[in-house]
Design an enzyme around this catalytic site. Structure first.
Site, PDB file in Angstrom:
ATOM      1  CB  SER A  90      37.341  40.929  50.218  1.00 20.90           C
ATOM      2  OG  SER A  90      36.561  40.277  49.258  1.00 20.90           O
ATOM      3  N   GLY A 116      37.197  44.529  46.951  1.00 21.54           N
ATOM      4  CA  GLY A 116      36.297  44.944  45.879  1.00 21.54           C
ATOM      5  C   GLY A 116      36.317  43.972  44.717  1.00 21.54           C
ATOM      6  N   GLY A 117      36.822  42.757  44.967  1.00 23.61           N
ATOM      7  CA  GLY A 117      36.804  41.727  43.940  1.00 23.61           C
ATOM      8  C   GLY A 117      37.636  42.045  42.717  1.00 23.61           C
TER       9      GLY A 117
END
Length: 502
Positions: free
Chosen positions: A162, A79-80
């Site tokens: 991610s 989710g960055g």
């Protein structure tokens, strides 16, 4: 279930605390998903999101007991660092396909301003990198409690996607590579490496927050107290992306709040720690999809659009830097539904942010940890499974498209239909490798019958597994990509020297 106390009130921007234990004999219902952590740009109240969000989910075979000692797969969502975007993926399919031989765990951690607000004022009256500390707390929770679900606390494999994969890298580097024996293996699916700023580089961000929440008028020593007194709605209204200093708008940076180099949990710039060998040495799986940038890149009509996007997302890039970047990324053939410079922007951003960080990290891991030793082997892959919907949308093989094949298509809320039709054969192939690694730290021992042996990677042979609809094969990588990754590494080193000299 709670793995930490609600981070509310005086516990805002502090290291996670132990949850209050229930009264003896009390049975807590844990049959529905609780809220996830508040992300940026979400109006408050936000359905399904809350400040009170530090919860963990566990999937275990029904017949598992405290003596089962099953391997444990802990998933760190992405989710960055600004949202919990892979929350509550269902672990039941992975447990079932393992032959009921693993435990699956996933959890939430604080993000955005709630998890990564940084300033010397936060250090003095709180904790920097609170979101990473949440992750560490969860791993300690697993160590202490997973045996009650049938898991082996001495055989935990962490896996991130991610920003979760970036978090895996951070957990390897924690406290200069201090090994607290919280995990024995790691899997990194598309390592996300934004600019990891120094605390001094984020004071502007903190100043914006205190001014936007009405805390700028109080003394510096009382600003954290003031922020903790504010309603959630007031703070959440300031939890959004804003231009980096010296940059214009639009576009806004995609990832505004990120981990910082705090000198303790993260003692130096990550590449520097890897280069110095200050990391935990464990066997690892690392990989990316072919078109990592396609979900993030701007629909650039011109070369200038691409340059502005890169500068707005990487605040230390100079005009000379962007000129050098453009020389490495000439205009590519057009893609459906996009402007002429989108393909090039997608390739440049995907390599800068995901593909090259993985390449450079695995090179450091190999050179400094002797990964040809069985206890530190690296297994790398490129995911190149084509899907007609993705191709029609001009996305190629996008970021985390491999996730539905790793967890099983029923685990994700919106997996592509092709995983139930013409791409169905990829699922047992990929799950076989992953589940084998979780169980034995070797992706080959329990792989799908007939699938190729996944050879370990090293910086000399650079062999990686390429996964396609028709199966999998080993190859030696892309020489052009390797050269571009060396370019990004050199650019990053130049910016590191610039920052250290300030």
């Amino acid at each position: 279930m709670r793995y930490a106390a609600p981070p509310l009130g005086n516990l805002r921007w502090r290291a996670p605390a132990e949850p209050v234990r229930s009264d003896p004999g009390t049975v807590e219902k844990a049959t529905t998903y609780p809220p996830i952590c508040l992300g940026i740009g979400v109006p408050y109240p936000a359905e399904g999101q809350s400040e009170d969000c530090l919860f963990v989910n566990v999937w275990a075979p029904t017949n598992a007991t405290v003596t089962s000692k099953l391997p444990v797969w802990v998933f760190i969502q992405g989710g960055g660092y600004v949202a919990n975007t892979n929350a509550n993926w269902n672990g039941a399919e992975a447990v079932e396909r393992s032959g009921h031989n693993i435990i699956m765990v996933n959890f939430n951690y604080r993000v955005g301003l709630w998890g990564f607000l940084a300033s010397e004022r936060v250090r003095e009256d709180g904790a920097l990198n609170a979101g990473l500390l949440d992750q560490r707390m969860l791993l300690k929770w697993v160590k202490e409690h997973i045996a009650a679900f049938g898991g082996d606390p001495n055989h935990v494999v962490i896996h991130g996607a991610s920003a979760g994969a970036g978090s895996v890298a951070m957990q390897l580097l924690t406290y200069g590579g201090r090994n607290d024996r919280l995990f024995v293996g790691a899997m990194a699916e598309a390592i996300f490496f934004p600019a990891q700023p120094l605390v001094s580089e984020l004071e502007y961000q903190f100043n914006r927050i205190v001014n936007q929440t009405g805390c700028g008028s109080v003394s510096s020593a009382r600003q954290m107290e003031c922020l903790r007194s504010r309603d959630t709605a007031v703070l959440q209204a300031a939890n959004y992306a804003q231009p980096f200093p010296g940059r214009s708008e639009p576009p806004m940076p995609l990832f505004y709040f990120t981990p910082c180099v705090d000198g303790d949990f993260l003692r130096d710039l990550p590449y520097k720690l890897f280069e110095n060998g200050q990391f935990i040495r464990v066997p690892m799986v690392l990989g990316t999809s072919t078109d990592e940038g396609s979900l993030f890149a701007p629909n650039a009509a011109t070369q200038s659009d691409m340059a502005i996007f890169l500068q707005n997302n990487y605040p230390l890039l100079t005009e000379n830097d962007t000129t050098a970047i453009l020389s490495h990324y000439p205009q590519l053939p057009p893609l459906p539904a996009h402007n002429p410079w989108f393909p090039t922007a997608s390739k440049a951003y995907g390599e800068a942010t995901f593909i090259c960080p993985q390449h450079n990290v695995q090179t450091y891991l190999d050179i400094t940890a002797n990964s040809r030793n069985a206890t530190n082997r690296l297994y790398t892959y490129r995911y190149n499974v084509l899907d007609s919907e993705n191709l029609a949308a001009g996305l190629g093989v996008p970021h985390l498209f491999d996730a539905a094949a790793i967890f099983g298509p029923d685990a994700l809320p919106a997996a592509r239909a092709s995983y139930k039709t013409y791409n169905a054969g990829v699922v047992p192939l990929l799950m076989g490798y992953w589940l084998s690694f979780v169980r034995t730290l070797d992706p080959n021992r329990h792989r799908m019958p007939g699938s190729p042996v996944w050879e370990a990677w090293d910086h000399r042979s650079t062999k990686r597994l390429v996964i396609e609809t028709v199966g999998a094969r080993m190859d030696g990588g892309d020489d052009g990509e390797k050269e571009r990754c060396r370019f990004w590494l050199g650019l990053g080193r130049g910016r590191m020297r610039q920052r250290r000299s300030v």
